[in-house]
Design an enzyme around this catalytic site. Structure first.
Site, PDB file in Angstrom:
ATOM      1  N   SER A 142      32.370  37.936  21.110  1.00  0.00           N
ATOM      2  CA  SER A 142      31.476  39.051  21.483  1.00  0.00           C
ATOM      3  C   SER A 142      31.446  40.079  20.368  1.00  0.00           C
ATOM      4  O   SER A 142      32.445  40.275  19.647  1.00  0.00           O
ATOM      5  CB  SER A 142      31.978  39.740  22.755  1.00  0.00           C
ATOM      6  N   TYR A 156      38.652  43.434  27.950  1.00  0.00           N
ATOM      7  CA  TYR A 156      37.638  42.462  27.503  1.00  0.00           C
ATOM      8  C   TYR A 156      37.562  42.426  25.980  1.00  0.00           C
ATOM      9  O   TYR A 156      37.622  41.351  25.364  1.00  0.00           O
ATOM     10  CB  TYR A 156      36.278  42.846  28.090  1.00  0.00           C
TER      11      TYR A 156
HETATM   12  N1  LIG Z   1      25.704  38.492  28.252  1.00  0.00           N
HETATM   13  C1  LIG Z   1      26.057  39.139  27.164  1.00  0.00           C
HETATM   14  O1  LIG Z   1      25.376  40.076  26.752  1.00  0.00           O
HETATM   15  C2  LIG Z   1      27.282  38.712  26.392  1.00  0.00           C
HETATM   16  C3  LIG Z   1      27.579  39.432  25.233  1.00  0.00           C
HETATM   17  C4  LIG Z   1      28.687  39.063  24.476  1.00  0.00           C
HETATM   18  C5  LIG Z   1      29.454  37.976  24.851  1.00  0.00           C
HETATM   19  N2  LIG Z   1      29.145  37.288  25.998  1.00  0.00           N
HETATM   20  C6  LIG Z   1      30.000  36.141  26.337  1.00  0.00           C
HETATM   21  O2  LIG Z   1      29.200  35.011  26.630  1.00  0.00           O
HETATM   22  C7  LIG Z   1      29.867  34.198  27.599  1.00  0.00           C
HETATM   23  C8  LIG Z   1      28.927  33.931  28.759  1.00  0.00           C
HETATM   24  O3  LIG Z   1      28.526  35.160  29.307  1.00  0.00           O
HETATM   25  P1  LIG Z   1      27.324  35.306  30.352  1.00  0.00           P
HETATM   26  O4  LIG Z   1      26.677  36.595  30.045  1.00  0.00           O
HETATM   27  O5  LIG Z   1      26.525  34.067  30.391  1.00  0.00           O
HETATM   28  O6  LIG Z   1      28.190  35.501  31.691  1.00  0.00           O
HETATM   29  P2  LIG Z   1      27.854  35.146  33.205  1.00  0.00           P
HETATM   30  O7  LIG Z   1      26.384  35.143  33.419  1.00  0.00           O
HETATM   31  O8  LIG Z   1      28.721  36.056  34.002  1.00  0.00           O
HETATM   32  O9  LIG Z   1      28.395  33.641  33.313  1.00  0.00           O
HETATM   33  C9  LIG Z   1      29.761  33.375  33.161  1.00  0.00           C
HETATM   34  C10 LIG Z   1      30.009  31.897  33.417  1.00  0.00           C
HETATM   35  O10 LIG Z   1      31.422  31.669  33.363  1.00  0.00           O
HETATM   36  C11 LIG Z   1      31.837  31.100  34.602  1.00  0.00           C
HETATM   37  N3  LIG Z   1      33.162  31.574  34.973  1.00  0.00           N
HETATM   38  C12 LIG Z   1      33.535  32.856  35.253  1.00  0.00           C
HETATM   39  N4  LIG Z   1      34.816  32.897  35.601  1.00  0.00           N
HETATM   40  C13 LIG Z   1      35.273  31.606  35.559  1.00  0.00           C
HETATM   41  C14 LIG Z   1      36.520  31.003  35.828  1.00  0.00           C
HETATM   42  N5  LIG Z   1      37.590  31.725  36.218  1.00  0.00           N
HETATM   43  N6  LIG Z   1      36.640  29.661  35.677  1.00  0.00           N
HETATM   44  C15 LIG Z   1      35.567  28.921  35.295  1.00  0.00           C
HETATM   45  N7  LIG Z   1      34.370  29.433  35.019  1.00  0.00           N
HETATM   46  C16 LIG Z   1      34.225  30.770  35.152  1.00  0.00           C
HETATM   47  C17 LIG Z   1      30.775  31.518  35.619  1.00  0.00           C
HETATM   48  O11 LIG Z   1      30.634  30.586  36.671  1.00  0.00           O
HETATM   49  P3  LIG Z   1      31.366  30.716  38.107  1.00  0.00           P
HETATM   50  O12 LIG Z   1      31.107  32.106  38.593  1.00  0.00           O
HETATM   51  O13 LIG Z   1      30.676  29.630  38.882  1.00  0.00           O
HETATM   52  O14 LIG Z   1      32.788  30.416  37.853  1.00  0.00           O
HETATM   53  C18 LIG Z   1      29.506  31.462  34.778  1.00  0.00           C
HETATM   54  O15 LIG Z   1      29.012  30.150  34.725  1.00  0.00           O
HETATM   55  C19 LIG Z   1      31.134  34.953  27.998  1.00  0.00           C
HETATM   56  O16 LIG Z   1      32.242  34.451  27.288  1.00  0.00           O
HETATM   57  C20 LIG Z   1      30.829  36.377  27.588  1.00  0.00           C
HETATM   58  O17 LIG Z   1      31.992  37.121  27.315  1.00  0.00           O
HETATM   59  C21 LIG Z   1      28.070  37.629  26.779  1.00  0.00           C
END
Ligand SMILES: NC(=O)c1ccc[n+]([C@@H]2O[C@H](COP(=O)([O-])OP(=O)(O)OC[C@H]3O[C@@H](n4cnc5c(N)ncnc54)[C@H](OP(=O)(O)O)[C@@H]3O)[C@@H](O)[C@H]2O)c1
Length: 245
Positions: A142, A156
């Site tokens: 991130s 985080y």
């Molecule tokens: N969105 C952004 O702007 C952003 C920015 C920087 C970095 N990121 C990174 O990108 C990645 C994806 O983010 P996102 O925005 O797509 O998040 P999201 O929409 O919240 O999706 C997170 C995914 O991880 C799964 N997950 C959460 N807890 C889990 C657990 N304990 N075991 C297994 N699976 C789990 C969730 O599925 P379930 O709920 O079904 O478990 C979901 O499929 C993350 O690593 C995040 O830190 C995102």
């Protein structure tokens, strides 16, 4: 014998992970995924999305079971890519982020278990299969791991900074196995993880828009392609230039 290339994507039930799984499938790869929820029914229609294993990556016994079941699916064959995408940015109902001065220390442990230790354990658990595939690992980090972010708490941000550091260490260790390891650091991407408040960031993004999940998925896919055969241990910022300001 399976002839398609195979990728494992964690956290594929929604958001960035779902888009990454979809991109690999469009490119004809076989996809093995995990998350705590099942994937939406319509996704199951795609024959390339052969296996989704319901897994809580915070739980040690679940991680071990997932590694065992996925390796059994691979059946001694190669793994070509591992995308460590699942992550959490914890917040309370009143939007408080976990910081040094607030929140339970156990909460910090759970953030590190998912954002840092799960990628480490999965890389170890799939090392042999990745070696057979001369594969690639992509750790989703991130922008918050590099700069203090007003909405991301310090639990985080430091877990992501640790994952960036782990990527460098893994790149050197896994080079001996013929496996490349890179990180992909998203900026503000429209997903369930972020709230409408994030629109306020747009004036601070040189490309003047938030990113899409497809913006991230395309880079993750390319990092696993032969075009990047000589690239390891690096981190690609998918931020629209936000990290420059
Ligand atoms: N969105 C952004 O702007 C952003 C920015 C920087 C970095 N990121 C990174 O990108 C990645 C994806 O983010 P996102 O925005 O797509 O998040 P999201 O929409 O919240 O999706 C997170 C995914 O991880 C799964 N997950 C959460 N807890 C889990 C657990 N304990 N075991 C297994 N699976 C789990 C969730 O599925 P379930 O709920 O079904 O478990 C979901 O499929 C993350 O690593 C995040 O830190 C995102």
């Amino acid at each position: 014998m399976e002839t398609k290339k195979t990728v494992i994507v964690t956290g594929a039930s929604q958001g960035i992970g779902h888009a990454i799984a979809a991109r690999f499938m469009r490119e004809g790869w076989r996809v093995i995924t995990c998350s705590r929820q099942d994937v939406p029914e319509h996704c199951r229609m795609d024959p390339n999305w052969a296996h989704h294993i319901v897994t809580d990556l915070v739980k040690d016994e679940d991680v071990t079971r997932f590694i065992g079941e996925a390796n059994a699916i691979l059946n001694g064959g190669p793994l070509h890519a591992l995308i460590n995408n699942a992550g959490v940015s914890p917040k309370t109902s009143f939007k408080e982020r976990l910081g040094v001065l607030n929140g339970p220390i156990q909460g910090w442990r759970e953030v590190f278990d998912l954002n840092f230790f799960a990628p480490l354990k999965l890389a170890r658990g799939f090392a042999s299969a990745l070696n057979r595939g001369k594969g690639a690992i992509v750790n989703i980090t991130s922008i918050a791991g590099h700069y203090v972010h007003p909405f991301a708490g310090s639990a985080y941000s430091t877990s992501k900074a640790a994952l960036s550091g782990l990527t460098r260490e893994m790149a050197v260790e896994f080079a001996q196995l013929g496996v490349r390891v890179n990180a992909l650091a998203p900026g503000e991407i429209k997903t369930g993880m972020i709230s409408p408040d994030y629109e306020a960031f747009i004036p601070r993004i040189p490309l003047e828009r938030m990113g899409s999940t497809d913006d991230v998925a395309g880079v993750a896919f390319r990092l696993c392609s032969d075009d990047f055969a000589y690239v390891t241990g690096t981190e690609v910022f998918v931020t629209g230039g936000q990290h420059l300001l």
